[in-house]
Design an enzyme around this catalytic site. Structure first.
Site, short mmCIF file in Angstrom:
data_model
loop_
_atom_site.label_atom_id
_atom_site.label_comp_id
_atom_site.label_asym_id
_atom_site.label_seq_id
_atom_site.Cartn_x
_atom_site.Cartn_y
_atom_site.Cartn_z
N THR A 14 45.47 42.37 39.47
CA THR A 14 46.39 41.57 38.93
C THR A 14 46.03 41.06 37.38
O THR A 14 46.95 41.45 36.62
CB THR A 14 46.08 40.12 39.47
OG1 THR A 14 46.54 40.08 40.99
CG2 THR A 14 47.25 39.04 38.87
N VAL A 134 38.73 30.54 32.09
CA VAL A 134 38.99 29.01 32.16
C VAL A 134 40.34 28.65 32.12
O VAL A 134 40.88 28.99 30.82
CB VAL A 134 38.03 28.01 31.29
CG1 VAL A 134 38.62 26.60 31.71
CG2 VAL A 134 36.78 28.33 31.63
N ILE A 138 45.79 28.73 28.88
CA ILE A 138 45.47 27.88 27.99
C ILE A 138 44.17 28.18 27.27
O ILE A 138 43.03 28.45 27.60
CB ILE A 138 45.06 26.47 28.64
CG1 ILE A 138 46.14 26.12 29.59
CG2 ILE A 138 45.08 25.37 27.61
CD1 ILE A 138 45.94 24.65 30.37
N GLY A 189 49.56 36.48 43.49
CA GLY A 189 48.43 37.29 42.58
C GLY A 189 47.48 36.08 42.03
O GLY A 189 46.75 36.10 41.21
N GLU A 192 41.99 34.33 44.21
CA GLU A 192 40.96 35.31 44.25
C GLU A 192 41.17 36.34 45.34
O GLU A 192 41.68 36.00 46.32
CB GLU A 192 39.74 34.77 44.28
CG GLU A 192 39.38 33.74 43.05
CD GLU A 192 39.33 34.21 41.82
OE1 GLU A 192 38.65 35.18 41.68
OE2 GLU A 192 40.07 33.89 40.92
N LYS A 207 34.64 26.67 36.54
CA LYS A 207 35.38 26.57 35.32
C LYS A 207 34.69 25.23 34.59
O LYS A 207 34.74 25.27 33.36
CB LYS A 207 36.73 26.56 35.58
CG LYS A 207 37.22 27.95 35.88
CD LYS A 207 38.69 27.88 36.65
CE LYS A 207 39.40 29.03 36.80
NZ LYS A 207 40.64 29.07 37.76
N1 NDP Z 1 44.08 36.70 39.11
C1 NDP Z 1 44.11 35.65 38.19
O1 NDP Z 1 45.09 34.85 38.15
C2 NDP Z 1 43.09 35.31 37.36
C3 NDP Z 1 41.75 36.14 37.58
N2 NDP Z 1 40.80 35.66 36.96
C4 NDP Z 1 39.35 36.66 37.06
O2 NDP Z 1 39.66 38.33 36.83
C5 NDP Z 1 38.92 39.03 37.45
C6 NDP Z 1 40.00 39.85 38.09
O3 NDP Z 1 40.93 39.25 39.07
P1 NDP Z 1 42.09 39.76 39.85
O4 NDP Z 1 42.94 40.59 38.86
O5 NDP Z 1 42.89 38.81 40.23
O6 NDP Z 1 41.33 40.75 40.75
P2 NDP Z 1 42.01 41.82 41.97
O7 NDP Z 1 41.24 41.74 43.10
O8 NDP Z 1 43.60 41.78 41.64
O9 NDP Z 1 41.57 42.96 40.91
C7 NDP Z 1 40.03 43.59 40.97
C8 NDP Z 1 40.22 44.96 40.45
O10 NDP Z 1 38.82 45.46 40.29
C9 NDP Z 1 38.57 46.53 40.84
N3 NDP Z 1 37.19 46.71 41.37
C10 NDP Z 1 36.82 45.60 42.31
N4 NDP Z 1 35.46 46.07 42.58
C11 NDP Z 1 35.12 47.13 41.92
C12 NDP Z 1 34.28 48.13 41.78
N5 NDP Z 1 33.09 47.58 42.42
N6 NDP Z 1 34.11 49.01 40.88
C13 NDP Z 1 35.54 49.55 40.26
N7 NDP Z 1 36.54 48.47 40.36
C14 NDP Z 1 36.11 47.60 40.99
C15 NDP Z 1 39.70 46.61 41.81
O11 NDP Z 1 39.80 48.10 42.24
P3 NDP Z 1 40.85 48.48 43.15
O12 NDP Z 1 42.39 48.25 42.77
O13 NDP Z 1 40.96 50.13 43.35
O14 NDP Z 1 40.61 48.20 44.49
C16 NDP Z 1 40.88 45.86 41.21
O15 NDP Z 1 41.61 46.71 40.44
C17 NDP Z 1 38.17 38.02 38.56
O16 NDP Z 1 36.78 37.73 37.78
C18 NDP Z 1 38.99 36.73 38.61
O17 NDP Z 1 38.25 35.59 38.88
C19 NDP Z 1 40.58 35.24 35.81
C20 NDP Z 1 41.83 34.28 35.31
C21 NDP Z 1 43.05 34.71 36.35
N1 LIG Z 2 42.23 32.24 41.48
C1 LIG Z 2 42.39 31.57 40.26
C2 LIG Z 2 42.69 32.53 38.96
C3 LIG Z 2 42.51 32.18 37.98
O1 LIG Z 2 41.39 31.73 37.32
C4 LIG Z 2 43.01 30.38 40.16
O2 LIG Z 2 43.79 30.10 41.16
O3 LIG Z 2 43.10 29.62 39.17
#
Ligand code: NDP
Ligand SMILES: N[C@@H](CC=O)C(=O)O
Length: 312
Positions: A14, A134, A138, A189, A192, A207
């Site tokens: 995401t 966090v 924002i 999306g 987590e 956070k």
């Molecule tokens: N979703 C949100 O709104 C927000 C998320 N976050 C943080 O951002 C981070 C990512 O979140 P998000 O994008 O939702 O997560 P997703 O689960 O959507 O994506 C995770 C990505 O990381 C890859 N990945 C996971 N493990 C491995 C590994 N061991 N080696 C290589 N690649 C890996 C996955 O690969 P593959 O696609 O091939 O499985 C995938 O592309 C997290 O720390 C989350 O807490 C922070 C703010 C907002």
């Molecule tokens: N899963 C988290 C993603 C951003 O940190 C949330 O819902 O706030």
């Protein structure tokens, strides 16, 4: 003259997809205003053949080997948006040890390992940025650092988990069940990969631990906060509260009282007269009370990759 900076990214879910879109859409502006061209050289993922929400720019390498990104001598900045604890920490440590600056959205990691990663970044004379960890959209950490530099924060209260707020808002507005609302947040999306931390209050706790470091210069531990989540909250309870002029919110609170920091993470019935009660859906809100400014409220989307996306 335009300088090219080579960027590597870990994760293309995401947030990673949002980063790719943002880098593409803002390329011209960044070049014109900063004289910098950010070139996404490589992206590491877990499943090489999984379908992707974005098309990578021509020339960007897709790999399932994190090491090839964090040790690539041409890459100067590594963006970590894959989540996980041990794997992400090892990757960030390796990137810093190889002289790369790091940007991460990983609140779990920053809340629990932030001090040692910051110390390593300082020793390596590299930057470590984590604004998106966090309240996604924002820029609250930067605001607390810059705009409150000469002020004294007395209290921070926030809705800082988009998934939990989406669930509570949906249960209140439409009577959706907890399970229906959580499934919708996952589809969007917001949640987590494993939504346990979203609904147990642990994500909010991580956070708040980061926020309190910026607001009060004091770290907190999970055992000091003892979070309560929203898993036992029902649509009926939310709607009953709303009929009486209250909105059920998962609230993070930290407050300085005679030099002592009090904090909690719990579902709270917030009266309609308080602005935080009107923060709905995936929106986050952080209310800051400080000696010089008094009360202020910062709001914006807290999760998901929007168009334009929110992660930075
Ligand atoms: N979703 C949100 O709104 C927000 C998320 N976050 C943080 O951002 C981070 C990512 O979140 P998000 O994008 O939702 O997560 P997703 O689960 O959507 O994506 C995770 C990505 O990381 C890859 N990945 C996971 N493990 C491995 C590994 N061991 N080696 C290589 N690649 C890996 C996955 O690969 P593959 O696609 O091939 O499985 C995938 O592309 C997290 O720390 C989350 O807490 C922070 C703010 C907002
Ligand atoms: N899963 C988290 C993603 C951003 O940190 C949330 O819902 O706030």
């Amino acid at each position: 003259m335009t300088q090219t900076i080579e960027v590597g990214m870990l994760g293309l879910g995401t947030v990673g997809s949002g980063v790719v879109m943002r880098l593409t859409q803002a390329a011209t502006k960044i070049e014109q205003t900063q004289g910098i061209r950010l070139h996404l050289a490589a992206v590491a993922v877990h499943h090489l053949n999984a379908p992707r929400a974005v098309t990578l720019p021509i020339g960007t390498r897709l790999t399932d080997k994190i090491a090839t990104v964090v040790t690539d001598p041409h890459i100067q900045i590594v963006i970590e948006v894959m989540g996980t604890l041990a794997t992400a920490e090892a990757a960030i440590v390796a990137a810093l040890q190889h002289g790369k600056s790091v940007i991460t959205a990983n609140k779990d990691l920053i809340a629990t390992a932030g001090p040692r990663l910051i110390a390593l970044a300082q020793r390596q004379q590299c930057d470590l940025f984590y604004e998106a960890s966090v309240a996604g959209g924002i820029p609250i950490l930067r605001t607390l650092t810059d705009s409150y530099a000469t002020d004294q924060v007395q209290q921070v209260a926030g809705i800082i988990n988009g998934t939990a707020n989406y669930i509570l808002s949906a249960m209140t507005a439409t009577g959706a069940t907890y399970a229906e609302a959580l499934a919708a947040a996952q589809r969007a999306g917001y949640a987590e990969a494993d939504p346990t931390n979203d609904v147990s209050g642990l994500d909010t706790t991580y956070k708040l631990m980061i926020l309190s470091q910026f607001a009060f210069g004091q770290g907190l531990t999970i055992s000091q906060i003892q979070p309560q989540g929203i898993t036992m909250i029902t649509a009926a309870a939310c709607q009953q509260a709303a009929q009486s002029g209250w909105q059920v919110k998962l609230l993070a609170q930290a407050q300085l009282q005679v030099g002592q920091l009090y904090c909690r993470v719990a579902p709270v019935a917030v009266p309609n007269t308080l602005a935080l009660s009107q923060i709905n859906g995936v929106q986050n809100g952080v209310a800051v009370r400080s000696q010089a400014i008094g009360q202020s409220l910062y709001t914006g989307p807290g999760a998901g990759a929007r168009r334009p996306p929110i992660a930075s």
